[in-house]
Structures are given as structure tokens and as C-alpha cells.
Design a protein around this motif. Structure first.
Motif, mmCIF file in Angstrom:
data_model
loop_
_atom_site.group_PDB
_atom_site.id
_atom_site.type_symbol
_atom_site.label_atom_id
_atom_site.label_comp_id
_atom_site.label_asym_id
_atom_site.label_seq_id
_atom_site.Cartn_x
_atom_site.Cartn_y
_atom_site.Cartn_z
ATOM 1 N N ILE A 1 47.164 8.543 -30.629
ATOM 2 C CA ILE A 1 46.846 9.438 -31.675
ATOM 3 C C ILE A 1 46.350 9.112 -32.742
ATOM 4 C CG2 ILE A 1 48.370 11.272 -30.552
ATOM 5 C CD1 ILE A 1 50.326 10.772 -32.948
ATOM 6 N N GLN A 2 46.218 7.731 -33.087
ATOM 7 C CA GLN A 2 45.724 7.139 -34.142
ATOM 8 C C GLN A 2 46.306 7.340 -35.506
ATOM 9 O OE1 GLN A 2 41.410 8.485 -34.196
ATOM 10 N NE2 GLN A 2 40.980 7.333 -32.440
ATOM 11 N N LEU A 3 47.861 7.329 -35.519
ATOM 12 C CA LEU A 3 48.558 7.113 -36.649
ATOM 13 C C LEU A 3 49.265 5.862 -36.698
ATOM 14 C CD1 LEU A 3 49.789 11.017 -36.484
ATOM 15 C CD2 LEU A 3 48.173 9.860 -38.312
ATOM 16 N N ALA A 4 49.118 4.820 -35.977
ATOM 17 C CA ALA A 4 49.838 3.740 -36.215
ATOM 18 C C ALA A 4 49.679 3.105 -37.506
ATOM 19 C CB ALA A 4 49.336 2.673 -35.202
ATOM 20 N N GLU A 5 48.476 3.134 -38.065
ATOM 21 C CA GLU A 5 48.484 2.752 -39.326
ATOM 22 C C GLU A 5 49.206 3.148 -40.433
ATOM 23 O OE1 GLU A 5 44.866 1.521 -42.601
ATOM 24 O OE2 GLU A 5 44.391 1.402 -40.469
ATOM 25 N N ARG A 6 49.211 4.668 -40.318
ATOM 26 C CA ARG A 6 50.076 5.554 -41.314
ATOM 27 C C ARG A 6 51.581 5.344 -41.410
ATOM 28 N NH1 ARG A 6 51.439 7.429 -45.334
ATOM 29 N NH2 ARG A 6 51.286 9.592 -46.031
ATOM 30 N N PHE A 7 52.121 4.969 -40.129
ATOM 31 C CA PHE A 7 53.254 4.527 -39.695
ATOM 32 C C PHE A 7 53.631 3.262 -39.818
ATOM 33 C CE2 PHE A 7 53.558 9.280 -38.765
ATOM 34 C CZ PHE A 7 54.505 9.640 -39.468
ATOM 35 N N SER A 8 53.182 2.367 -40.766
ATOM 36 C CA SER A 8 53.254 1.023 -40.816
ATOM 37 C C SER A 8 54.725 0.569 -40.818
ATOM 38 C CB SER A 8 52.435 0.267 -41.845
ATOM 39 O OG SER A 8 52.986 0.913 -43.140
ATOM 40 N N THR A 9 55.716 1.458 -41.302
ATOM 41 C CA THR A 9 56.879 0.946 -41.520
ATOM 42 C C THR A 9 57.843 2.113 -40.275
ATOM 43 O OG1 THR A 9 56.950 0.783 -43.519
ATOM 44 C CG2 THR A 9 59.416 1.209 -42.813
#
Length: 215
Positions: free
Chosen positions: A122-130
Motif C-alpha cells: 500500500i506504499q506506506l513503508a517509508e511513512r512507518f520507518s519506525t
């Protein structure tokens, strides 16, 4: 009512990605074939938000016998196929995340491979880097360990964190960590969430924006 906070900690399934209904429907169908019928309250109270291992143990206890040896592997294969076809972010969650300016983290009972797959898809891996999964702690939810670990990583006191959850197990984990918990009640009955200790309940991400003072 708006709340002050310094960090927001998110569950994944049923809050960021729309997997809770997929997994619940699949589990209910597979257990029904074995003679165990689950009503909605039992499904939400005993199975939603717990680790996969705990769900298997609960099912065996309720059945009074062991599950077939291949039950878990078949479940995972079918669930993966469903995600490939249908996985999507919860409506409004991307817009919500774009408005948040405080630190955020993810804390999920999913395994790392599953968590990373969902966020990448869903292309949110970078947003949830932690982010933290069940493999990062000794005990998953309803233990508070995942949320305490996430708060520590963000250098934020538990009392200054707001947890975004949907499941009874997750709500109990957030409350046990000494945090306020806002519960998404689109799929899980609000009365169950409030009984588990939810501070607030909301029915849409737009409503959550208001609770967080973002709208």
C-alpha cells in the motif's frame, strides 16, 4: 474533545490496512468446516488482534481437539491470496497520515514479513520507518510490550502517546502501557472497545482527524 499528545502509535491490521475483515471471514469459514461456528462477539473478543499462534490455541480449546496439521499453512496461503487481490489502505488513512506532524510508529501482532509486505503493497513503508512486530518482543498484544517498545523508540513517555487501535487485544495492550487509546469502530462494535478500555471511539478517519485536532 481534542487531546494533547506528542506521538501516535498505530496498529496495522484493521487500522492502516483493511485486513481484519479478510482474515476474520477466512478464519470463520475454515473453522466452520471443522464444526466450530463463531458469532461476531466471540470472533472479535477471542480472535481479532491476537497472534496467529494464540488464535490456533483458542480454536483448539473451543473445538476440544487439535486442528489439522496443515490448517495453519492452508490459512496462510489463502490469506496471502486474498491480500494479493484485495489489500488496500483503510479509507482516509493516507490523508490522515499526511496531516500528522508528530512522530509516529507502528506496533503490530503480525510477523515482520507480513507487516513489511502489507506496508510495501500500500506504499506506506517509508511513512512507518519506525515499526515493530510480534517478533520484536517476548509477548504480543494484549501485553503492553509492543507499545512500550514503540514509545521508547520515539523517546516519548507513554502518557504522551495516543494509540490507534481496533481490536480488544490491542486496546488492552495500549491501556496496559499507560496510554490513551482511540478505537476505530467501523468493523468492531464500539461497546466492546469501550469495555476493553478505549478512551474514544470513532467511525471514520475523518472523525479521527477531529479527535487529533487535525481538521
Amino acid at each position: 474533545m481534542m487531546h494533547s499528545y506528542k506521538a501516535i502509535l498505530f496498529d496495522c491490521d484493521g487500522v492502516i490496512v483493511d485486513t481484519e475483515n479478510l482474515s476474520n471471514d477466512l478464519l470463520r469459514t475454515m473453522l466452520k468446516e471443522l464444526g466450530l461456528e463463531l458469532d461476531d462477539q466471540t470472533l472479535h473478543d477471542k480472535f481479532t488482534g491476537f497472534t496467529n499462534q494464540e488464535n490456533l490455541q483458542n480454536a483448539e480449546a473451543m473445538l476440544g481437539k487439535a486442528l489439522p496439521d496443515d490448517f495453519d499453512s492452508i490459512y496462510r496461503q489463502k490469506f496471502q491470496a486474498l491480500m494479493e487481490e484485495e489489500l488496500a489502505p483503510i479509507t482516509g488513512v493516507v490523508e490522515l497520515l499526511n496531516k500528522i506532524t508528530v512522530p509516529i510508529a507502528m506496533a503490530t501482532n503480525a510477523r515482520r514479513q507480513e507487516m513489511n509486505y502489507k506496508l510495501n503493497k500500500i506504499q506506506l513503508a517509508e511513512r512507518f520507518s519506525t515499526r515493530f512486530c510480534v517478533e520484536d518482543v517476548a509477548k504480543g498484544k494484549p501485553s503492553p510490550e509492543l507499545y512500550l517498545t514503540a514509545a521508547q523508540a520515539l523517546s516519548t513517555e507513554p502518557k504522551d502517546c495516543i494509540v490507534i487501535e481496533d481490536s480488544v487485544a490491542g486496546i488492552r495492550a495500549g491501556r496496559a502501557a499507560g496510554m490513551r487509546v482511540f478505537a476505530f469502530s467501523e468493523s468492531v462494535p464500539a461497546e466492546l472497545q469501550l469495555a476493553a478500555g478505549a478512551t474514544e471511539v470513532f467511525n471514520s478517519m475523518k472523525e479521527l482527524e477531529g479527535l487529533l485536532g487535525l481538521s
